[in-house]
Scaffold this motif. Structure first.
Motif, PDB file in Angstrom:
ATOM      1  N   TYR A 245      29.793  30.312  34.753  1.00  0.00           N
ATOM      2  CA  TYR A 245      30.685  29.901  35.835  1.00  0.00           C
ATOM      3  C   TYR A 245      32.058  29.530  35.275  1.00  0.00           C
ATOM      4  O   TYR A 245      32.223  29.274  34.079  1.00  0.00           O
ATOM      5  N   VAL A 265      32.862  28.101  40.346  1.00  0.00           N
ATOM      6  CA  VAL A 265      32.670  29.422  40.954  1.00  0.00           C
ATOM      7  C   VAL A 265      31.684  30.141  40.045  1.00  0.00           C
ATOM      8  O   VAL A 265      31.997  30.464  38.903  1.00  0.00           O
ATOM      9  N   GLN A 266      30.497  30.389  40.551  1.00  0.00           N
ATOM     10  CA  GLN A 266      29.399  30.884  39.727  1.00  0.00           C
ATOM     11  C   GLN A 266      29.399  32.405  39.646  1.00  0.00           C
ATOM     12  O   GLN A 266      29.558  33.103  40.643  1.00  0.00           O
ATOM     13  N   ILE A 267      29.218  32.916  38.419  1.00  0.00           N
ATOM     14  CA  ILE A 267      29.111  34.362  38.203  1.00  0.00           C
ATOM     15  C   ILE A 267      27.682  34.818  38.440  1.00  0.00           C
ATOM     16  O   ILE A 267      27.430  35.843  39.071  1.00  0.00           O
ATOM     17  N   HIS A 268      26.723  34.058  37.928  1.00  0.00           N
ATOM     18  CA  HIS A 268      25.308  34.388  38.081  1.00  0.00           C
ATOM     19  C   HIS A 268      24.513  33.100  38.011  1.00  0.00           C
ATOM     20  O   HIS A 268      24.938  32.127  37.367  1.00  0.00           O
ATOM     21  N   PHE A 302      35.582  39.397  36.615  1.00  0.00           N
ATOM     22  CA  PHE A 302      34.879  38.737  37.709  1.00  0.00           C
ATOM     23  C   PHE A 302      35.876  38.356  38.785  1.00  0.00           C
ATOM     24  O   PHE A 302      36.777  37.540  38.559  1.00  0.00           O
ATOM     25  N   LEU A 304      36.965  36.318  41.701  1.00  0.00           N
ATOM     26  CA  LEU A 304      36.541  35.017  42.207  1.00  0.00           C
ATOM     27  C   LEU A 304      36.418  34.987  43.723  1.00  0.00           C
ATOM     28  O   LEU A 304      35.783  34.084  44.281  1.00  0.00           O
ATOM     29  N   THR A 305      37.028  35.948  44.402  1.00  0.00           N
ATOM     30  CA  THR A 305      36.967  35.979  45.864  1.00  0.00           C
ATOM     31  C   THR A 305      35.736  36.713  46.357  1.00  0.00           C
ATOM     32  O   THR A 305      34.968  36.213  47.181  1.00  0.00           O
ATOM     33  N   THR A 306      35.517  37.928  45.819  1.00  0.00           N
ATOM     34  CA  THR A 306      34.382  38.746  46.263  1.00  0.00           C
ATOM     35  C   THR A 306      33.116  38.485  45.460  1.00  0.00           C
ATOM     36  O   THR A 306      32.038  38.965  45.829  1.00  0.00           O
ATOM     37  N   LYS A 307      33.236  37.755  44.330  1.00  0.00           N
ATOM     38  CA  LYS A 307      32.119  37.452  43.418  1.00  0.00           C
ATOM     39  C   LYS A 307      31.531  38.712  42.777  1.00  0.00           C
ATOM     40  O   LYS A 307      30.371  38.716  42.338  1.00  0.00           O
ATOM     41  N   SER A 308      32.321  39.779  42.703  1.00  0.00           N
ATOM     42  CA  SER A 308      31.840  41.017  42.095  1.00  0.00           C
ATOM     43  C   SER A 308      32.280  41.103  40.641  1.00  0.00           C
ATOM     44  O   SER A 308      33.314  40.548  40.252  1.00  0.00           O
TER      45      SER A 308
END
Length: 463
Positions: A245, A265-268, A302, A304-308
């Motif tokens: 994150y 803001v978490q990536i996974h 990464f 941060l808005t779409t989390k993609s």
């Protein structure tokens, strides 16, 4: 045996007995000097060590950081109050703006409380230390009485002569102006030439003092509207290697006092796993985090808005998984194979390959939902002779370890001309032994360093 031999032996025995029984010679030594008080000297040495340990550079930088945070917070509060005044419809103020101002006032109050307590502690420390120094001075003057050969006096005279000689030399030979380090001729450097680094200006342990040794932090050079003053932080929370994150702060003062809004803001959800962060070097640019991909020779992006998460593969032979690290004589920094950097023009990645025999390679990472590698430059600088790199105005800079107190920017590579220099010679004063990530911030011309769990920043001087 003959009688004459027996007589000679008896005579010899008698002589030896007489010699053995003669009294020994003893001398008394009387000294007119008083015995040297070694216990008093030890006491003075202990007192000096305590003074040195209590007055440190970190304490002064901590106060400067709090003042800087307050200095930047107040103008933002004025701006938000102006917005609130414009939203006044005669009866009811904007509820959202009121909530923003309430949060800001809370943060400013926390910052001022910490500033007041720190100032009070420093005032007491200064008073106590001044008294200790005065006591040490008196004791040292008393000890000088025992310097019968005038050694201390001679040393003091020599120091004064040396100081006078240095001043005389400087008077006849003016100080040489620093050599200018070139910026690209393409005009992407609006500040002028890179001249020096001063500070540190900010020094804070943040929310988790001493908890996470490796990480990175800074500002987004291309922020979304309303996030111009935000800061970000990535801490390697798993094995000092991985993170899943990025943590965000609405202001510098929030970061200093450890109040994270809006938070993580978490990536996974897992750490580590596919697409999570590997290594202490990450940067935020255009509301996207760029970092070394988990277990891959690739740069991840990464959103941060779409989390993609998307990625771009680096050239074949790129060293990764802690096989091409930054180093100095005593140690190497694990998993520093890929060093991400930002400057006025965008995002860069610095690494090495087997084809380059361990020398630094720098590539420009082009923006886009799926990043790409545009241009690549090859240098003659061996990566493991370097402790960190950063970009400013399209110029690559490299640092090396000098001591636990200093790092040196010794190398530059201009991507617009291909010119390399090994004599930059700019010192960085450290607050901890090692700097694990270093990145330049174009919005405020600051160098942000993550140094053994501390967040430190330095002002870059252009001219």
């Amino acid at each position: 045996m003959t009688l004459s031999v027996i007589v000679q032996l008896c005579a010899l025995l008698t002589i030896s007995q007489q010699a053995a029984s003669s009294p020994s010679c003893v001398c008394d030594l009387t000294s007119s000097e008083q015995p040297f008080p070694h216990d008093k000297l030890s006491s003075v040495e202990d007192g000096a060590a305590k003074c040195t340990g209590s007055i440190t550079r970190q304490k002064s930088v901590e106060l400067d950081s709090l003042l800087l945070g307050l200095q930047r917070r107040l103008p933002q509060l004025e701006t938000d109050v102006s917005v609130l005044e414009r939203e006044d419809d005669g009866e009811l103020y904007g509820a959202v703006s009121l909530q923003v101002i309430e949060n800001e006032l809370t943060e400013i109050l926390q910052l001022m409380n910490k500033l007041n307590s720190t100032t009070l502690a420093h005032s007491r420390l200064t008073s106590d230390t001044a008294q200790q120094v005065q006591d040490l001075k008196v004791e040292m003057q008393q000890l000088e009485v025992y310097d019968s050969m005038q050694v201390v006096k001679s040393q003091q005279d020599n120091q004064r002569l040396k100081r006078d000689l240095d001043q005389c030399r400087k008077g006849h030979h003016p100080t040489t102006q620093p050599t200018l380090v070139g910026c690209p001729a393409s005009g992407i450097c609006p500040h002028g030439h890179f001249l020096n680094v001063t500070g540190p200006r900010v020094y804070t342990a943040g929310e988790y003092p001493g908890s996470y040794k490796y990480g990175s932090w800074g500002r987004d050079p291309k922020p979304e509207a309303g996030k111009e003053n935000w800061y970000w932080l990535v801490m390697l929370t798993s094995s000092n290697v991985y993170s899943n994150y990025v943590r965000r702060y609405s202001s510098l003062s929030s970061l200093i006092i450890g109040v994270s809004v809006p938070g993580n803001v978490q990536i996974h959800s897992s750490n580590p796993t596919t697409n999570t962060i590997q290594g202490p070097s990450a940067v935020l640019y255009g509301e996207a985090l760029y970092y070394g991909c988990y277990n891959r020779d690739a740069v991840c992006r990464f959103n941060l808005t779409t989390k993609s998460v998307t990625s771009v593969q680096l050239p074949k032979g790129t060293r990764f998984n802690s096989k091409g690290n930054f180093c100095h004589l005593d140690e190497c920094y694990p998993f520093t194979d890929l060093d991400l950097a930002t400057d006025e023009s965008g995002v860069w990645v610095i690494y090495t390959t087997t084809q380059d025999f361990g020398n630094l390679v720098v590539s420009r990472v082009e923006e886009g939902e799926t990043p790409t590698i545009n241009q690549t430059w090859h240098t003659s600088l061996y990566k493991q002779a370097v402790t960190n790199t950063f970009m400013a105005c399209g110029v690559l800079y490299a640092t090396r370890y000098v001591s636990k107190d200093a790092e040196e920017i010794f190398y530059s590579f201009d991507t617009s001309t291909g010119v390399e220099r090994f004599d930059v010679g700019i010192q960085i004063q450290k607050v901890s032994g090692n700097i694990y990530s270093l990145n330049y911030s174009p919005p405020d011309q600051m160098l942000h360093a993550y140094s053994e769990s501390h967040m430190v920043s330095y002002k870059v001087v252009f001219g």
